[in-house]
Design an enzyme around this catalytic site. Structure first.
Site, PDB file in Angstrom:
ATOM      1  N   LYS A   1       0.844  -1.209   0.000  1.00  0.00           N
ATOM      2  CA  LYS A   1       0.000   0.000   0.000  1.00  0.00           C
ATOM      3  C   LYS A   1       0.876   1.254   0.000  1.00  0.00           C
ATOM      4  O   LYS A   1       0.605   2.216  -0.730  1.00  0.00           O
ATOM      5  CB  LYS A   1      -0.954  -0.014   1.206  1.00  0.00           C
ATOM      6  CG  LYS A   1      -2.010  -1.119   1.093  1.00  0.00           C
ATOM      7  CD  LYS A   1      -2.799  -1.365   2.365  1.00  0.00           C
ATOM      8  CE  LYS A   1      -3.631  -2.646   2.203  1.00  0.00           C
ATOM      9  NZ  LYS A   1      -4.398  -3.032   3.386  1.00  0.00           N
TER      10      LYS A   1
ATOM     11  N   ASP B   1     -11.337   1.472   3.108  1.00  0.00           N
ATOM     12  CA  ASP B   1     -11.540   0.018   3.001  1.00  0.00           C
ATOM     13  C   ASP B   1     -13.002  -0.316   2.699  1.00  0.00           C
ATOM     14  O   ASP B   1     -13.304  -1.432   2.277  1.00  0.00           O
ATOM     15  CB  ASP B   1     -11.169  -0.663   4.323  1.00  0.00           C
ATOM     16  CG  ASP B   1      -9.760  -1.242   4.326  1.00  0.00           C
ATOM     17  OD1 ASP B   1      -9.317  -1.709   3.267  1.00  0.00           O
ATOM     18  OD2 ASP B   1      -9.125  -1.233   5.396  1.00  0.00           O
TER      19      ASP B   1
ATOM     20  N   GLN C   1      -5.176  -2.028   9.453  1.00  0.00           N
ATOM     21  CA  GLN C   1      -4.904  -3.333   8.843  1.00  0.00           C
ATOM     22  C   GLN C   1      -5.451  -4.447   9.737  1.00  0.00           C
ATOM     23  O   GLN C   1      -5.236  -4.450  10.950  1.00  0.00           O
ATOM     24  CB  GLN C   1      -3.384  -3.478   8.628  1.00  0.00           C
ATOM     25  CG  GLN C   1      -2.989  -4.703   7.820  1.00  0.00           C
ATOM     26  CD  GLN C   1      -3.497  -4.672   6.380  1.00  0.00           C
ATOM     27  OE1 GLN C   1      -3.645  -3.615   5.779  1.00  0.00           O
ATOM     28  NE2 GLN C   1      -3.768  -5.839   5.828  1.00  0.00           N
TER      29      GLN C   1
HETATM   30  N1  GUN Z   1      -6.472  -7.683   5.843  1.00  0.00           N
HETATM   31  C1  GUN Z   1      -6.627  -8.461   4.760  1.00  0.00           C
HETATM   32  N2  GUN Z   1      -7.222  -7.775   3.762  1.00  0.00           N
HETATM   33  C2  GUN Z   1      -7.450  -6.526   4.244  1.00  0.00           C
HETATM   34  C3  GUN Z   1      -8.031  -5.343   3.679  1.00  0.00           C
HETATM   35  O1  GUN Z   1      -8.490  -5.301   2.530  1.00  0.00           O
HETATM   36  N3  GUN Z   1      -8.068  -4.263   4.507  1.00  0.00           N
HETATM   37  C4  GUN Z   1      -7.600  -4.289   5.770  1.00  0.00           C
HETATM   38  N4  GUN Z   1      -7.695  -3.178   6.503  1.00  0.00           N
HETATM   39  N5  GUN Z   1      -7.056  -5.368   6.326  1.00  0.00           N
HETATM   40  C5  GUN Z   1      -6.978  -6.472   5.552  1.00  0.00           C
END
Ligand code: GUN
Length: 290
Positions: free
Chosen positions: A52, A119, A96
């Protein structure tokens, strides 16, 4: 069999975003800013977060990574989220997942301002998305839609089977593909761990598009699919050998597919690209841009 290349698609989307950012910078605006909170040490999360941050660099976004130790108290985390909610220099906030067990995941998601929830996990965004209103759409599901669109895969009128009902992938993608969206209007069956095996096979064997997100290497085998299926593999599983694989027995199944996503280089890339689209949208909302 052709490959749905998540890297090619994501790079193209991020390049378009970077162009927009340059235009905005030329008119004197600050850059879009994504903030990521990472709690504890979880190797897969480390690599997702890194991806990211790199994508932010490629799109010329600002990014901030805030790390907390595993033992952080829920109320301290919620207080930090509240500060970021009120900070006008952050457009999008990600916490996350997964979080340590002593922290209530839903309380944390609910604490993120819906305006910064890139998200798309907050109930306000999930509800709006479900109703077909403008919303931040859950990033992995949205990324899958953008990938299908990029390769001109027809969706309208198709029979789509989703395997796995998680809140972050299976549930939202099943809603999005069945909605009356530009990328949608499919007839969708959502299957899950309680779906009887025979029913699962009946569904997958007549599916035009299969999306699998169960986190089990080799779950989808050639006997489960019809010839010409479009197969979207959301799994990211690390084998003991260190090899990264999806939920599909790729070598055997790929031969029967018209299109298939690889792992790595498929859906994972698209999740990050969709987050970038959502961050740009949060920024545009902040500055009343089109
Ligand atoms: N953990 C696994 N996939 C994701 C996601 O798309 N967003 C977040 N915040 N955590 C994750």
């Amino acid at each position: 069999m052709k490959i749905l290349d998540g890297k090619v698609c994501a790079d193209s989307l991020v390049a378009d975003i970077a162009k927009k950012v340059t235009e905005y910078a030329d008119s004197g605006l600050r850059k879009p800013h994504m903030t990521v909170i990472l709690v504890g040490e979880h190797p897969p999360s480390e690599s997702y977060v890194k991806a990211k941050i790199v994508s932010c660099e490629n799109a010329d976004f600002e990014s901030s990574l805030i790390r907390f130790p595993e033992v952080i108290k829920e109320r301290e985390l919620l207080a930090r989220i509240e500060e970021i909610n009120n900070d006008p220099t952050t457009d999008g906030l990600i916490v996350q997942l997964p979080l340590p067990r002593h922290i209530n995941q839903q309380s944390v998601i609910n604490a993120i301002s819906p305006e910064k929830d890139i998200d798309g996990f907050h109930p306000a965004n999930f509800g709006r998305m479900t109703l077909g209103q403008k919303a931040f759409r859950p990033a992995t599901a949205y990324g899958i839609c953008k990938l299908l669109q990029f390769y001109n895969i027809p969706i309208k009128g198709k029979h789509c089977v989703v395997i796995g009902r998680s809140n972050i992938v299976g549930k939202p993608i099943s809603i999005m593909l069945s909605n009356d969206f530009d990328i949608g209007n499919a007839t969708v069956t959502l299957t899950h761990i309680e779906t009887p095996r025979k029913l699962l096979l009946d569904e997958t064997r007549r599916a035009d598009i299969i999306i699998v997100a169960v986190g089990i290497p080799g779950f989808v085998t050639p006997d489960m699919v019809k010839k010409g299926v479009v197969l979207i593999d959301v799994g990211i599983n690390r084998l003991e050998s260190g090899k990264l694989v999806g939920d599909v027995a790729f070598d055997e199944v790929a031969q029967k597919c018209s299109w298939i996503t690889p792992v790595p280089g498929g859906v994972g890339r698209m999740t990050v690209a969709a987050l970038m689209i959502n961050t740009l949208m949060a920024y545009q909302n902040n500055f009343n841009l089109a």
